[in-house]
Every structure is written in structure tokens, then in C-alpha cells.
Motif scaffolding. Structure first.
Motif, PDB file in Angstrom:
ATOM      1  N   SER A  46      45.470  40.796  47.740  1.00 30.78           N
ATOM      2  CA  SER A  46      46.234  42.003  47.417  1.00 30.78           C
ATOM      3  C   SER A  46      45.244  43.063  46.941  1.00 30.78           C
ATOM      4  O   SER A  46      44.129  42.745  46.497  1.00 30.78           O
ATOM      5  CB  SER A  46      47.257  41.711  46.321  1.00 30.78           C
ATOM      6  OG  SER A  46      46.597  41.453  45.089  1.00 30.78           O
ATOM      7  N   ALA A  47      45.659  44.312  47.029  1.00 35.13           N
ATOM      8  CA  ALA A  47      44.797  45.408  46.571  1.00 35.13           C
ATOM      9  C   ALA A  47      44.462  45.245  45.095  1.00 35.13           C
ATOM     10  O   ALA A  47      43.317  45.466  44.680  1.00 35.13           O
ATOM     11  CB  ALA A  47      45.468  46.753  46.831  1.00 35.13           C
ATOM     12  N   SER A  48      45.431  44.833  44.294  1.00 33.15           N
ATOM     13  CA  SER A  48      45.180  44.696  42.856  1.00 33.15           C
ATOM     14  C   SER A  48      44.211  43.548  42.572  1.00 33.15           C
ATOM     15  O   SER A  48      43.331  43.675  41.716  1.00 33.15           O
ATOM     16  CB  SER A  48      46.482  44.513  42.081  1.00 33.15           C
ATOM     17  OG  SER A  48      47.141  43.322  42.459  1.00 33.15           O
ATOM     18  N   ALA A  49      44.345  42.432  43.280  1.00 31.61           N
ATOM     19  CA  ALA A  49      43.424  41.301  43.071  1.00 31.61           C
ATOM     20  C   ALA A  49      42.004  41.692  43.476  1.00 31.61           C
ATOM     21  O   ALA A  49      41.042  41.419  42.745  1.00 31.61           O
ATOM     22  CB  ALA A  49      43.883  40.077  43.854  1.00 31.61           C
ATOM     23  N   LEU A  50      41.876  42.342  44.631  1.00 34.12           N
ATOM     24  CA  LEU A  50      40.557  42.773  45.077  1.00 34.12           C
ATOM     25  C   LEU A  50      39.956  43.763  44.089  1.00 34.12           C
ATOM     26  O   LEU A  50      38.787  43.663  43.724  1.00 34.12           O
ATOM     27  CB  LEU A  50      40.627  43.385  46.480  1.00 34.12           C
ATOM     28  CG  LEU A  50      39.306  43.922  47.038  1.00 34.12           C
ATOM     29  CD1 LEU A  50      38.221  42.847  47.058  1.00 34.12           C
ATOM     30  CD2 LEU A  50      39.526  44.499  48.434  1.00 34.12           C
ATOM     31  N   SER A  51      40.767  44.699  43.624  1.00 41.53           N
ATOM     32  CA  SER A  51      40.301  45.703  42.680  1.00 41.53           C
ATOM     33  C   SER A  51      39.780  45.055  41.398  1.00 41.53           C
ATOM     34  O   SER A  51      38.732  45.454  40.871  1.00 41.53           O
ATOM     35  CB  SER A  51      41.432  46.676  42.360  1.00 41.53           C
ATOM     36  OG  SER A  51      40.977  47.669  41.481  1.00 41.53           O
ATOM     37  N   LYS A  52      40.473  44.047  40.894  1.00 41.63           N
ATOM     38  CA  LYS A  52      40.036  43.356  39.671  1.00 41.63           C
ATOM     39  C   LYS A  52      38.685  42.683  39.877  1.00 41.63           C
ATOM     40  O   LYS A  52      37.802  42.770  39.027  1.00 41.63           O
ATOM     41  CB  LYS A  52      41.080  42.328  39.238  1.00 41.63           C
ATOM     42  CG  LYS A  52      42.323  42.958  38.651  1.00 41.63           C
ATOM     43  CD  LYS A  52      43.363  41.917  38.309  1.00 41.63           C
ATOM     44  CE  LYS A  52      44.654  42.585  37.883  1.00 41.63           C
ATOM     45  NZ  LYS A  52      45.737  41.632  37.660  1.00 41.63           N
ATOM     46  N   HIS A  53      38.522  42.003  41.010  1.00 46.39           N
ATOM     47  CA  HIS A  53      37.257  41.322  41.280  1.00 46.39           C
ATOM     48  C   HIS A  53      36.123  42.323  41.496  1.00 46.39           C
ATOM     49  O   HIS A  53      35.008  42.115  41.028  1.00 46.39           O
ATOM     50  CB  HIS A  53      37.390  40.389  42.488  1.00 46.39           C
ATOM     51  CG  HIS A  53      38.187  39.161  42.185  1.00 46.39           C
ATOM     52  ND1 HIS A  53      37.777  38.198  41.287  1.00 46.39           N
ATOM     53  CD2 HIS A  53      39.382  38.748  42.654  1.00 46.39           C
ATOM     54  CE1 HIS A  53      38.673  37.237  41.220  1.00 46.39           C
ATOM     55  NE2 HIS A  53      39.668  37.546  42.042  1.00 46.39           N
ATOM     56  N   VAL A  54      36.406  43.405  42.199  1.00 44.19           N
ATOM     57  CA  VAL A  54      35.391  44.436  42.428  1.00 44.19           C
ATOM     58  C   VAL A  54      34.979  45.062  41.095  1.00 44.19           C
ATOM     59  O   VAL A  54      33.788  45.330  40.870  1.00 44.19           O
ATOM     60  CB  VAL A  54      35.895  45.498  43.427  1.00 44.19           C
ATOM     61  CG1 VAL A  54      34.997  46.728  43.430  1.00 44.19           C
ATOM     62  CG2 VAL A  54      35.987  44.905  44.829  1.00 44.19           C
TER      63      VAL A  54
END
Length: 106
Positions: A46-54
Motif C-alpha cells: 500500500s502507499a502508506s506501508a511503502l511511505s513508512k518504510h521509505v
């Protein structure tokens, strides 16, 4: 260089080690630079999961982002920093040291 400075396990990096962050680093190491949406699609996050990891990778200085307008839309491009590439490669070396050599197929 002394043997203690050449310990391959010294490259083990807990920031990179999380499975999704490891996948992000692997993709960016191969691609050089990739648009956020493409990374999201390739890794099925998800965009939010990717954003957190980035964000974790950026806070460590491993990933940087570049914003640009493309097709009249704001796009975010991601890439590994030099420090991030060194950390990723060091982590891979540490993982290889942990699992040991693999025998070639007979």
C-alpha cells in the motif's frame, strides 16, 4: 586491514534487514531510480506501508527522493544514496556469511 575489521557480519544492518525495506533496497539497487508508484506496484505494498518504510530508509540516509511533475502530476522518484548502496551491499555480504557457501548443483 586487520581481521577484526573484515568481519562480514559487521555489515548486518537492522534498518535494511526488515523484509520490505530489503526489497525496496534490492529494487532501487537494480533500477538506480524508480517512481514511487512503480515501487509500490512491484512490491505489492500500500502507499502508506511503502511511505513508512521509505521514511525509515530516508531517516537513515539510505534513500533520497526527488519530486518532479510528469504528465501534469507530481511524481516522487526514489533512489539509494551512496551510503544506502554501501549499507545494502554490506548487509547482503553479512547474510551470505550467515547462510554460508552454497554448493553448486551437481
Amino acid at each position: 586491514m586487520s581481521a577484526e575489521n573484515h568481519d562480514p557480519l559487521a555489515g548486518f544492518d537492522t534498518v535494511v534487514h526488515a523484509p520490505n525495506r530489503l526489497r525496496i533496497c534490492a529494487l532501487l539497487d537494480t533500477a538506480g531510480e524508480a517512481e514511487f508508484g512503480l515501487v509500490q506496484q512491484q512490491l505489492a505494498l500500500s502507499a502508506s506501508a511503502l511511505s513508512k518504510h521509505v521514511t525509515v530508509l530516508m531517516d537513515a540516509g539510505y534513500v533520497e527522493q526527488r519530486k518532479a511533475v510528469r504528465d501534469t502530476r507530481q511524481r516522487v522518484w526514489l533512489r539509494l544514496t551512496r551510503r544506502g548502496r554501501v549499507a545494502y551491499q554490506g548487509h547482503l555480504a553479512a547474510l551470505r556469511a550467515i547462510v554460508g557457501p552454497t554448493d553448486p548443483p551437481v
